[in-house]
Design a protein around this motif. Structure first.
Motif, PDB file in Angstrom:
ATOM      1  N   VAL A 300       0.814  -1.220   0.000  1.00 34.93           N
ATOM      2  CA  VAL A 300       0.000   0.000   0.000  1.00 34.93           C
ATOM      3  C   VAL A 300       0.849   1.273   0.000  1.00 34.93           C
ATOM      4  O   VAL A 300       0.608   2.178  -0.811  1.00 34.93           O
ATOM      5  CB  VAL A 300      -0.994   0.002   1.183  1.00 34.93           C
ATOM      6  N   PRO A 301       1.846   1.407   0.883  1.00 30.01           N
ATOM      7  CA  PRO A 301       2.638   2.646   0.877  1.00 30.01           C
ATOM      8  C   PRO A 301       3.283   2.933  -0.474  1.00 30.01           C
ATOM      9  O   PRO A 301       3.361   4.090  -0.900  1.00 30.01           O
ATOM     10  CB  PRO A 301       3.696   2.390   1.955  1.00 30.01           C
ATOM     11  N   GLU A 302       3.739   1.883  -1.139  1.00 31.10           N
ATOM     12  CA  GLU A 302       4.394   2.090  -2.426  1.00 31.10           C
ATOM     13  C   GLU A 302       3.397   2.500  -3.504  1.00 31.10           C
ATOM     14  O   GLU A 302       3.658   3.412  -4.293  1.00 31.10           O
ATOM     15  CB  GLU A 302       5.130   0.822  -2.849  1.00 31.10           C
ATOM     16  N   VAL A 367       1.465   2.110   7.113  1.00 33.50           N
ATOM     17  CA  VAL A 367       2.380   1.309   6.289  1.00 33.50           C
ATOM     18  C   VAL A 367       2.129  -0.195   6.436  1.00 33.50           C
ATOM     19  O   VAL A 367       2.366  -0.960   5.501  1.00 33.50           O
ATOM     20  CB  VAL A 367       3.856   1.628   6.600  1.00 33.50           C
ATOM     21  N   VAL A 368       1.678  -0.629   7.603  1.00 33.20           N
ATOM     22  CA  VAL A 368       1.359  -2.036   7.826  1.00 33.20           C
ATOM     23  C   VAL A 368       0.206  -2.127   8.808  1.00 33.20           C
ATOM     24  O   VAL A 368      -0.147  -1.145   9.468  1.00 33.20           O
ATOM     25  CB  VAL A 368       2.561  -2.837   8.400  1.00 33.20           C
ATOM     26  N   ILE A 369      -0.373  -3.330   8.893  1.00 25.94           N
ATOM     27  CA  ILE A 369      -1.458  -3.570   9.845  1.00 25.94           C
ATOM     28  C   ILE A 369      -0.861  -4.055  11.153  1.00 25.94           C
ATOM     29  O   ILE A 369      -0.182  -5.094  11.195  1.00 25.94           O
ATOM     30  CB  ILE A 369      -2.438  -4.628   9.312  1.00 25.94           C
ATOM     31  N   SER A 370      -1.086  -3.328  12.223  1.00 25.45           N
ATOM     32  CA  SER A 370      -0.543  -3.726  13.517  1.00 25.45           C
ATOM     33  C   SER A 370      -1.180  -5.026  13.993  1.00 25.45           C
ATOM     34  O   SER A 370      -2.381  -5.257  13.806  1.00 25.45           O
ATOM     35  CB  SER A 370      -0.778  -2.627  14.557  1.00 25.45           C
ATOM     36  N   ASP A 377      -7.526  -1.497  13.294  1.00 25.19           N
ATOM     37  CA  ASP A 377      -8.356  -0.599  12.495  1.00 25.19           C
ATOM     38  C   ASP A 377      -7.643   0.687  12.103  1.00 25.19           C
ATOM     39  O   ASP A 377      -8.099   1.399  11.196  1.00 25.19           O
ATOM     40  CB  ASP A 377      -9.646  -0.256  13.245  1.00 25.19           C
ATOM     41  N   LEU A 378      -6.561   1.010  12.766  1.00 24.47           N
ATOM     42  CA  LEU A 378      -5.840   2.240  12.441  1.00 24.47           C
ATOM     43  C   LEU A 378      -5.298   2.205  11.022  1.00 24.47           C
ATOM     44  O   LEU A 378      -5.189   3.243  10.365  1.00 24.47           O
ATOM     45  CB  LEU A 378      -4.699   2.465  13.438  1.00 24.47           C
ATOM     46  N   PHE A 379      -4.971   1.027  10.536  1.00 24.98           N
ATOM     47  CA  PHE A 379      -4.469   0.897   9.165  1.00 24.98           C
ATOM     48  C   PHE A 379      -5.543   1.313   8.168  1.00 24.98           C
ATOM     49  O   PHE A 379      -5.289   2.116   7.265  1.00 24.98           O
ATOM     50  CB  PHE A 379      -4.022  -0.533   8.899  1.00 24.98           C
ATOM     51  N   LYS A 380      -6.735   0.808   8.337  1.00 25.18           N
ATOM     52  CA  LYS A 380      -7.788   1.136   7.375  1.00 25.18           C
ATOM     53  C   LYS A 380      -8.230   2.592   7.505  1.00 25.18           C
ATOM     54  O   LYS A 380      -8.719   3.189   6.538  1.00 25.18           O
ATOM     55  CB  LYS A 380      -8.988   0.211   7.558  1.00 25.18           C
ATOM     56  N   LEU A 388      -9.208   0.802   2.732  1.00 17.18           N
ATOM     57  CA  LEU A 388      -8.230  -0.178   3.189  1.00 17.18           C
ATOM     58  C   LEU A 388      -8.822  -1.206   4.153  1.00 17.18           C
ATOM     59  O   LEU A 388      -8.130  -2.135   4.577  1.00 17.18           O
ATOM     60  CB  LEU A 388      -7.045   0.537   3.853  1.00 17.18           C
ATOM     61  N   SER A 389     -10.106  -1.052   4.461  1.00 16.14           N
ATOM     62  CA  SER A 389     -10.750  -2.064   5.306  1.00 16.14           C
ATOM     63  C   SER A 389     -10.816  -3.404   4.592  1.00 16.14           C
ATOM     64  O   SER A 389     -11.068  -4.440   5.221  1.00 16.14           O
ATOM     65  CB  SER A 389     -12.165  -1.619   5.688  1.00 16.14           C
TER      66      SER A 389
END
Length: 447
Positions: A300-302, A367-370, A377-380, A388-389
């Motif tokens: 995703v970051p890239e 950058v990644v899913i913790s 949920d912070l990633f999405k 991103l969910s």
């Protein structure tokens, strides 16, 4: 230390085989990673045996992803602030071409390894047998890790009842697409309720619309974690028996989950295996040469940082297969070097990295899913532009990556055999028959 070093040296050849491919298991190497002098290699000095003039203990943390360097440095700063007597230095070595593992192993055999370092499950057994991993069982028992992390991720790093790493993150997969290509072809976008058959139909519709030369509807590389393991498991197939003594390559259900991708190549919906050997699917997608692609959350970051595509792409959940919402889950952990001069401080730091504070810093970076449940949920939520969910929606149904002792060798022989089927050199049935024999012989020697 001498006995431990001898063990690791004996395993060095095994550990380095296929390191480039294994870098994808957990995190893929970013094409933008910088291996210039400004980055610090994870093969140098074990900073824990030194003290700064101020009397602070210096711990080193080795990582491999440029996309995660800023976030990791934020973690180091937060820990330094809370622990004034400790300084954490982040050492980055790119994983591309296996450089991270090569340098880490050189440091481990030389007795000057980083105090804490990223570890994936594919290297766990060999490193454990090499005696270079600290036993974190007591430290984890005193923490809240067992109550606040997915059991499967915690157990990834358990061998014979002992814990050898702290869960860091996990990755799943999603379907990304380029809206500009779809718009030009006059084809509707992918949706969250697609089946594999819908994916094929969508690809065929794109092809029929007449895509520009060098642009393909999809890509089907010989990629186990992101592509064919999803459909193998959803099809009722299997790779390893529970006791790790036999392989399932001869099972028709396993082969059915692989053949579906070869069929797409044969229909011209994907570049050939020869083309994909020259240019990776990720590079093709970022270059506007693919309408759709499967991609792990670590990409995703890239993708979103690529000016060429970031305004024209979006993502949906993976298409279901045989009515099963399929996905494959894998992750990284923080391991502590057994030979660290400050093993107690390093262990304390590794446990802190599992805290809500640390996991929230990681999650908010996007950058990644913790790995921590309450931080996932912070990633999405890190992007209001992409949904991103899709990466966390079905984690409870995801299949763990099958691993065994010296898994790198198994995956190498798997890739080599399947490459013959993907290229048309052999039928899948014949390739899997030979692979089954080779794999079972390997497993018998690696119990």
């Amino acid at each position: 230390m001498k006995k431990r070093t001898q063990k690791l040296l004996a395993l060095a050849t095994v550990l380095t085989m296929g390191a480039g491919m294994l870098a994808s298991c957990g995190n893929k190497a970013s094409s933008g990673e910088n291996a210039s002098g400004e980055t610090k290699a994870a093969n140098g000095e074990n900073a824990s045996d030194e003290k700064k003039a101020s009397g602070k203990t210096t711990l080193s943390l080795a990582i491999w992803d440029e996309n995660q360097r800023a976030m990791t440095e934020s973690l180091a700063e937060a820990y330094n602030k809370e622990h004034p007597d400790v300084t954490v230095e982040v050492q980055l070595t790119p994983s591309k071409g296996g450089e991270y593992w090569t340098k880490l192993e050189a440091a481990l055999t030389g007795g000057k390894a980083p105090d804490v370092f990223w570890l994936n499950v594919l290297h766990l057994d060999s490193y454990m047998e090499g005696g270079v991993l600290a036993d974190l069982t007591d430290a984890i028992a005193k923490s809240d890790i067992k109550d606040n992390f997915p059991e499967s991720l915690v157990n990834n790093y358990v061998r014979d009842g002992k814990y050898y790493a702290v869960p860091k993150d996990f990755d799943t997969n999603a379907l990304w697409y380029n809206k500009a290509i779809f718009d030009k072809a006059g084809v509707s976008y992918p949706t969250n309720d697609m089946t594999y058959e819908d994916l094929v139909a969508k690809a065929e519709e794109l092809k029929a619309a007449g895509l520009p030369n060098g642009v393909y509807p999809f890509a089907c590389p010989v990629d186990f974690q992101t592509w064919y393991y999803q459909t193998v498991f959803a099809n009722g197939g299997w790779i390893l028996s529970e006791d790790k003594k036999t392989s399932g390559y001869d099972d028709p259900k396993t082969q059915g989950g692989i053949q579906c991708w070869i069929d797409m190549i044969d229909k011209g919906l994907s570049p050939t295996s020869a083309v994909l050997a020259e240019t990776t699917p990720d590079a093709m997608f970022e270059g506007g040469q693919l309408a759709m692609i499967y991609a792990g959350s670590y990409m995703v970051p890239e993708y979103v940082g690529n000016d060429n595509i970031k305004d024209t792409i979006d993502c949906v959940v993976l298409p279901s297969f045989n009515g099963v919402q399929t996905n494959c889950i894998n992750g990284l952990g923080y391991a502590v070097y057994e030979g660290s001069k400050n093993k107690e401080a390093a262990t304390e730091f590794a446990i802190w990295l599992s805290s809500k504070e640390a996991m929230d810093i990681q999650g908010n970076s996007g950058v990644v899913i913790s790995a921590r449940n309450e931080s996932q949920d912070l990633f999405k939520n890190s992007s209001d532009k992409y949904d991103l969910s899709v990466y966390t929606k079905y984690t409870d149904k995801a299949y763990p990556l099958p691993v065994c002792k010296n898994a790198s060798q198994l995956y190498n022989m798997e890739a080599k055999a399947l490459q013959k089927a993907y290229s048309g050199e052999e039928s899948l049935k014949d390739a899997c028959a030979a692979l089954k024999k080779e794999a079972d012989e390997f497993l018998a020697k690696n119990q």
